[in-house]
Design an enzyme around this catalytic site. Structure first.
Site, PDB file in Angstrom:
ATOM      1  N   SER A  85      -4.455   7.027   0.403  1.00  0.00           N
ATOM      2  CA  SER A  85      -3.858   5.726   0.673  1.00  0.00           C
ATOM      3  C   SER A  85      -3.447   5.676   2.128  1.00  0.00           C
ATOM      4  CB  SER A  85      -2.648   5.464  -0.231  1.00  0.00           C
ATOM      5  OG  SER A  85      -1.668   6.467  -0.052  1.00  0.00           O
ATOM      6  N   ALA A  87      -2.210   2.565   5.495  1.00  0.00           N
ATOM      7  CA  ALA A  87      -1.364   1.423   5.816  1.00  0.00           C
ATOM      8  C   ALA A  87      -1.840   0.155   5.136  1.00  0.00           C
ATOM      9  CB  ALA A  87      -1.329   1.230   7.333  1.00  0.00           C
ATOM     10  N   GLY A  89      -4.043  -0.032   2.346  1.00  0.00           N
ATOM     11  CA  GLY A  89      -4.275   0.000   0.913  1.00  0.00           C
ATOM     12  C   GLY A  89      -4.593   1.391   0.424  1.00  0.00           C
ATOM     13  N   CYS A  90      -5.068   1.430  -0.809  1.00  0.00           N
ATOM     14  CA  CYS A  90      -5.376   2.680  -1.498  1.00  0.00           C
ATOM     15  C   CYS A  90      -6.885   2.762  -1.701  1.00  0.00           C
ATOM     16  CB  CYS A  90      -4.646   2.733  -2.839  1.00  0.00           C
ATOM     17  SG  CYS A  90      -4.977   4.198  -3.824  1.00  0.00           S
ATOM     18  N   VAL A  91      -7.433   3.999  -1.618  1.00  0.00           N
ATOM     19  CA  VAL A  91      -8.858   4.230  -1.772  1.00  0.00           C
ATOM     20  C   VAL A  91      -9.084   5.168  -2.942  1.00  0.00           C
ATOM     21  CG1 VAL A  91     -10.973   5.026  -0.663  1.00  0.00           C
ATOM     22  CG2 VAL A  91      -9.186   3.937   0.707  1.00  0.00           C
ATOM     23  N   ASP A 236     -11.436   1.174  19.021  1.00  0.00           N
ATOM     24  CA  ASP A 236     -10.531   2.077  18.310  1.00  0.00           C
ATOM     25  C   ASP A 236     -11.281   3.303  17.806  1.00  0.00           C
ATOM     26  OD1 ASP A 236      -8.108   2.950  17.367  1.00  0.00           O
ATOM     27  OD2 ASP A 236      -8.208   1.831  15.490  1.00  0.00           O
TER      28      ASP A 236
END
Length: 1298
Positions: A85, A87, A89-91, A236
């Site tokens: 997880s 910033a 969301g969750c994977v 980035d």
């Protein structure tokens, strides 16, 4: 990545470096990129039978990711494990069971077989050890996507870029899961599953050989070359944004900060493919990865580059290999290599961008020194930092801050010359990438000057030797690193030059450098983000992955401003969509025609229920048709003045000119379980208005008011009246002059907002009635000698389904107080069938205690009867008789403010309810006011300033709008400062007549003052429990569609506050019910009248949920109570659920109720109404609920503290004089005491301060001057300073007594 040999490509390796360099871990298989369907083809999802016109809506299930997270995903995805997880969301990793089915479907296509076989072999290296053929994917859930609009726009930008950029070294966005509704809050992104990232590889114990370094960097440069050819800079690049697979394949990810260098100009002609090719599957809007052969190449034939790329799939590795295969079979490959594009100083290559990009350790000096304009070299510097980190297994420039980063760069590379510093510092000054005349800000110039002076102040030391820093690196590697880490960006190596560097000798091949045939069109990024606009744009991207959802949601798309081009949809979707649109247009035309024939205002139908399914199409059971331009973020067309009115009767009328049309529409729009029947009807020559919108309305002297008996109720089929759900969506106003009046009773189980609003808290039955003030004469003036009678009105079980975020629906708050019979709402529906009684005693029923109480009318206040509920067939179930939800004259009433934002671009709406009260009035006073024109029907036009109608409000005719919170408060005080009498707002119909809008079950409203103490008990009713006197209530919500919506309801009073967070309302739900639920969560009894007290009485579901929840949240500086999903089960999983696991499968920890909630935004426009003939709806675009609430809290505390100081001073004065301790404190508003003005009556106030575990508070016990008044204990929230001062004064008072 694999390299296959080809004629003329002797420099390509003949073996797979990934196979040789693989990690000492189990290999993982990666399936090939998905091949887009050809135009006209539509493949059904696995498990769904395909066919002409079939709507493919996948079934979903809930999967528990961890102890606190529950997802809802399609059944074809099988959960494997949680990956991590971050910033956003969750994977989690899933197995897509449909991957094998889609691969089997490619057997008939040679090109697709080639891609499936070769790509799978090349990317996985070996499929040995794989447990199955299912494709493993990574699913990333981004919850509460629109909580921060800037982050949401970055995610949308990343979706657009990944959708168009298809390259083997760029992460592939496989799909976006179906959000199930256009009004979604969370999204699920599906991408290729990668095992780790480069950051973890670098700092692991995994040995990295020079071959690893070379292979990683080569792939990174290939992906970056593809980006730069598309004129995109990543901005980035860092090791954590480079994903790595077990076979050493890498993919660049995280494109949230990526930007295009040339945002607006047209693409160069030499980059555009031929027109004949752009029309195919590889359309112009896609960026296609292809190999471009030399111009003098002959014999390509059908193996043209564009066709090969389209056949193999845009961005797939098979596109390049098929081109090579074509030249091997019949073409002579000329070994001419691409010429490296020459560097240019054109202004179009630079752009002034934000300096908050690139993680500090990988930030180039041009951004540190001159954050004005930068271009592609910033990514090459980042690549050099990553390369150095690979070689040394640590960051080369690990600066602690901005200046420390510069210090470390100068220490390693040496201090540049003054000329180089000035060149970098002055680069881009005075020009802008779109407007050369636009300069840079003074802040950035000062920062650039400070950085320049800082570098010049550093000692002039020699640079470090890279051989000493990286002793194991080869000379070629150090030379490439030196060229990448060049201080001057103009001298820095380009990505094409880096690929051709000697470091990659033996690995590089010209065929590995795909060219971009069509640059990215960045016009999608030119908008100011709002929640509705971002929702629409993301939803349109989802349609490209799931075009079948258009058939499910097509009725919701036009009101939201989403327009889908039929040509962009597959053929199997276009045909049923066209059929649905034709039926929608036909129904809308029929409604308009019948509406005009009945004399109503010409308007677009606000909603309807379509019950005739199409052949082969399975639409939802009910959905809305119509248009709501006020909430359309994308629509720029001005509102049609002819379509902004509000239907009064709608197509419910059976006219002589179109009887068959009304019958047909009524039959088509019939709702199961609904029984729209007009009870309160008027005798007219050619029409009979009826339906659930209320009772019929008539012009003066046009007929006698007729009240239908219980046995005389017609059905919808016989009267040709539409179901009331449809009527509610068209006409929220009553269609008869049935004026409700406040009733008095000697027995009311509890004084709650539910009863004040005319609602029963019984969950099993429903009852209620609109009661006319007096027997209405021909002119509409109450007759003095007639006794009150009940105006029978039929309401459908799904009456409130016709809500949409518009003035038409919000204006119907007082008239729509019902909910669906299928919902589990704890409150009963109002306005069910009731029988006429004249001269009979008032009878009420308490379902909780099964006790009936009979009382007679007092002082002409009115009489009530028990309302018998309806069965599904419209018949009375006399066996079950819930009590009548009567209201009391002296109880607080709600003054409804209209909410609409036609003139603004705001996305949510608000209803501000003002809690007011008035004293008991004699019948004579009521008659006098009625005779004076307060309740009289008058013929006026919309332009008449004396009658500010809803239609006038919609048309935006209001003037003199308050612009500050203070002006709003003053206007609210002036709204009913008299404190004596009744008021009502008039609304005009199409024929110029007016009808008083019922104000939530009461005759009218009179406010005492904004901050006045509002006793809830009547002096003559001793058995009534102390009720709540809410001062302010806010209702915020998005558009009510055919599926669901989200809303927030918040109520604030001097006693406490209640909050209903992120509720999900279905079409069968009522906005009024949600408001009642929030207000009903307040403490009701004397012992529990404090902030944080438990919920009392009313309903078992609400009581159980609130008791188990105990959730608090802070909104606008006031502590509020979360009622959880106790209102009814349709509130969904985002509400503050009860206990560790909510009813919707989610947990309380997952729920969010913050001030930045996407739904609970303070962007609604407020309308303020003044009573009587001056009832002018005023739009307040500059006032938000937050500012109003903060001002209210501030003035409330000031008032409390002033009252306390006055009370303490008088107590001390009386003690010194030897008098009694009880003092009389006049209200702040200074109203004169009178029998008819309860607010003006002085009160005896005594303070009792106690310690609270939650917050400091004081309790004030109120009692009226009359002996029959009901005492009330109210909790007041104090600041810490006020509490300490109060405690000090209390101690001083105790010492004086001693």
């Amino acid at each position: 990545m694999s390299q296959s040999t080809s004629a003329g490509g002797s420099q390509a390796v003949a073996q797979n470096p990934g196979a040789k360099l693989g990690f000492s871990m189990r290999s993982a298989s990666i399936a090939s990129d998905s091949v887009p369907c050809e135009s006209g083809l539509c493949e059904a999802p696995p498990g769904v039978l395909s066919g002409a016109g079939t709507v493919f809506c996948e079934s979903t299930y809930k999967v528990k990711i961890d102890n606190e997270t529950v997802w809802q995903v399609p059944t074809r995805l099988k959960f494997v494990k949680k990956v991590g997880s971050g910033a956003y969301g969750c994977v989690a990793s899933f197995e897509d069971t449909s991957a094998s089915a889609s691969e089997e479907g490619t057997e008939d296509d040679p090109s697709r077989r080639e891609q499936s076989g070769e790509t799978r072999t090349s990317q996985t290296g070996s499929a040995e050890g794989d447990s199955g053929t299912n494709k493993k994917v990574a699913v990333k859930k981004i919850g509460d996507l629109f909580r921060d609009l800037i982050d949401a726009k970055r995610i949308y930008r990343e979706i657009k870029i990944l959708k168009e950029l298809k390259h083997e070294n760029i992460i592939n966005l496989v799909e976006i899961l179906d959000p199930l509704t256009p009004d979604f809050e969370d999204i699920y992104l599906v991408s290729d599953l990668m095992d780790t990232d480069l950051h973890r590889v670098i700092y692991s114990r995994q040995p990295l050989t020079p071959e690893h370094h070379q292979y990683f960097l080569y792939q990174l440069l290939l992906g970056l070359s593809f980006l730069h050819q598309a004129d995109i800079i990543h901005r980035d690049l860092k090791p954590s944004n480079i994903l790595v697979n077990l076979n050493c394949d890498i993919k660049i990810c995280d494109f949230g900060l990526a930007r295009g260098l040339n945002m607006n100009p047209a693409p160069p002609p030499n980059l555009l493919p031929p027109a004949t090719h752009r029309a195919g599957p590889a359309a112009a809007q896609d960026v296609v990865c292809t190999y471009t052969p030399p111009d003098n190449l002959s014999g390509a034939g059908k193996w043209g580059d564009q066709k090969l790329a389209a056949a193999a799939g845009a961005g797939s590795i098979a596109a390049t290999r098929l081109v090579r295969l074509a030249h091997q079979q019949g073409s002579s490959l000329i070994g001419a290599q691409h010429q490296v594009p020459a560097k240019t100083d054109d202004a179009s290559d630079d752009m002034e961008l934000t300096d908050y990009v690139v993680t500090r350790w990988y930030r180039p000096p041009e951004i540190l020194i001159s954050p004005f304009c930068y271009s592609k070299p910033v990514d090459l510097w980042s690549v050099g930092c990553i390369f150095a980190e690979l070689l040394g297994r640590r960051a080369l420039f690990a600066g602690k801050d901005h200046f420390d980063q510069l210090r470390r760069i100068v220490r390693v590379l040496g201090r540049p010359s003054t000329a180089e510093i000035n060149k970098v510092a002055n680069e881009g000054r005075g020009r802008h990438f779109n407007n050369p005349s636009k300069g840079t800000s003074n802040t950035k110039r000062k920062r650039s000057e400070a950085a320049r002076r800082f570098i010049e102040s550093l000692p002039n030391s020699d640079p470090y030797k890279l051989e000493d820093l990286f002793p194991d690196a080869s000379k070629a590697a150090l030379d490439l690193l030196s060229n990448l880490l060049t201080f001057d960006p103009a001298k820095r190596i380009t990505v094409q030059e880096a690929l051709r560097h000697e470091y990659f000798e033996g690995l590089h091949s010209v065929e590995d450098e795909p060219t971009v045939t069509t640059p990215v069109n960045w016009s999608f990024d030119n908008f100011v983000p709002t929640k509705r606009l971002l929702q629409n744009k993301v939803y349109q991207e989802i349609i490209s992955y799931h075009p079948e959802i258009v058939l499910r949601d097509f009725h919701l798309l036009p009101p939201r401003g989403i327009h889908v081009a039929p040509s962009s949809l597959p053929a199997c979707i276009r045909q049923p969509l066209a059929t649905l649109q034709q039926q929608m247009a036909s129904l809308s035309t029929t409604a308009r025609a019948v509406s005009r024939s009945s004399g109503s205002l010409p308007t677009v139908s606000r909603g309807a229920f379509l019950r005739t399914p199409l052949s082969g199409v399975n639409p939802p059971s009910g959905f809305f048709l119509g248009e709501d331009r006020s909430l359309s973020a994308a629509s720029t067309a001005p509102p049609d003045e002819q379509s902004e009115g509000i239907d009064a009767c709608g197509p419910m009328v059976r006219t002589a000119s179109a009887p068959s049309v009304a019958t047909s529409v009524a039959n088509q729009l019939s709702v199961p379980g609904g029984f729209g029947a007009g009870l309160c009807s008027l005798k007219k020559e050619s029409s009979s208005c009826g339906g659930g919108g209320g009772s019929a309305r008539r012009p003066p002297n046009s007929g006698s008011h007729q009240v239908a008996a219980f046995s005389e109720l017609p059905t919808a089929e016989t009267s040709h009246s539409l179901p009331s759900a449809y009527a509610a969506s068209l006409s929220p106003f009553p269609q008869a002059h049935a004026q409700p009046v406040s009733l008095r009773s000697n027995h009311v189980p509890f004084a709650s907002p539910a009863s004040q609003l005319g609602l029963s808290s019984s969950g099993g039955g429903s009852g209620g009635a609109l009661v006319s003030a007096e027997t209405l004469g021909a002119s509409g003036t109450p007759a003095a000698s007639s006794s009150p009678q009940v105006c029978s009105t039929a309401y459908s079980a799904s009456y409130s389904a016709g809500f949409s975020a518009s003035a038409a629906s919000f204006a119907s708050l007082s008239g729509v107080l019902t909910t669906s019979a299928s919902s589990s709402a704890p409150f009963a529906r109002k306005g069910e069938l009731c029988r006429e009684t004249t001269g009979q005693p008032v009878t009420t029923s308490d379902p909780l205690s099964a006790r009936h109480t009979t009382s007679t009318s007092e002082a002409g206040a009115g009489e009530a009867v028990t309302a018998a509920p309806l069965s599904s067939r419209g018949r009375s179930e006399l066996g079950v008789s819930p009590r009548v939800p009567v209201t009391q004259t002296a109880h607080p009433y709600i003054h409804k403010f209209l909410a609409h934002q036609r003139e603004t671009s705001r996305r949510s709406s608000a209803i501000v309810c003002r809690a007011t009260q008035h004293a008991a009035m004699p019948s004579a006073s009521l008659r006098d006011r009625g005779s004076s024109g307060m309740f009289a029907e008058t013929k006026v036009s919309l332009s008449d300033s004396r009658l500010p109608s809803v239609c006038g409000t919609v048309s935006g005719h209001s003037t003199s709008l308050p612009s500050t919170a203070a002006e709003l408060l003053a206007a609210a005080q002036a709204c009913g400062a008299s404190g004596d009498g009744l008021a009502s707002c008039h609304h005009a119909s199409c024929s110029g007549q007016s009808c008083s809008l019922p104000s939530l079950g009461t005759v009218g409203v009179v406010s005492s003052s904004l901050l006045g103490l509002l006793p809830s008990g009547h002096p003559g009713d001793k058995d009534i429990e102390a009720g709540l006197a809410p001062d302010l209530a806010f209702f915020r919500g998005t558009s009510f569609g055919g599926r669901s919506t989200s809303c927030c309801v918040e109520g604030v009073s001097e006693r406490s506050s209640g909050f209903l967070p992120n509720a999900s309302l279905t079409p069968e739900s009522s906005a009024s019910m949600a408001l009642v639920a929030a207000l009903n969560s307040f403490p009701q009894t004397e012992g529990e009248a404090r902030p944080g007290g438990p919920l009392t009485g009313h309903s078992a579901p609400a009581r159980a949920s609130h008791a188990a929840s105990g959730t608090r949240c802070m909104r606008s500086g006031a502590e509020t109570l979360g009622t959880g999903n106790g209102f009814f089960s349709a509130f969904g999983e985002r509400a503050a659920t009860a206990g560790p696991e909510g009813a919707g499968g989610s947990s309380a920890q997952e729920s969010r109720t913050t001030t930045r909630s996407s739904v609970c935004t303070d962007d609604g426009a407020f309308f303020l109404g003044t009573p009587g003939e001056s009832c002018q709806a005023q739009q307040l675009p500059g006032v938000t609920s937050a500012s109003l609430l903060q001002q209210y809290q501030k003035e409330l505390q000031q008032r409390q503290f002033a009252a306390h100081q006055a009370q303490t001073a008088q107590q001390q004065k009386r003690l010194q004089a030897g008098g009694i301790e009880t003092v009389v404190v006049e209200p702040v508003q200074g109203a004169a005491a009178s029998e008819s003005n309860l607010v003006g009556v002085s009160r005896d106030i005594s303070f009792n301060v106690g310690e609270r575990t939650v917050e400091n508070a004081m309790e004030i016990e109120e009692s009226g001057r009359s002996e029959a008044s009901v005492p009330q204990r109210v909790s007041y929230s104090l600041s810490e300073q006020q509490f300490l001062l109060l405690r000090q004064q209390q101690l001083q008072h105790g010492q004086q007594q001693l």
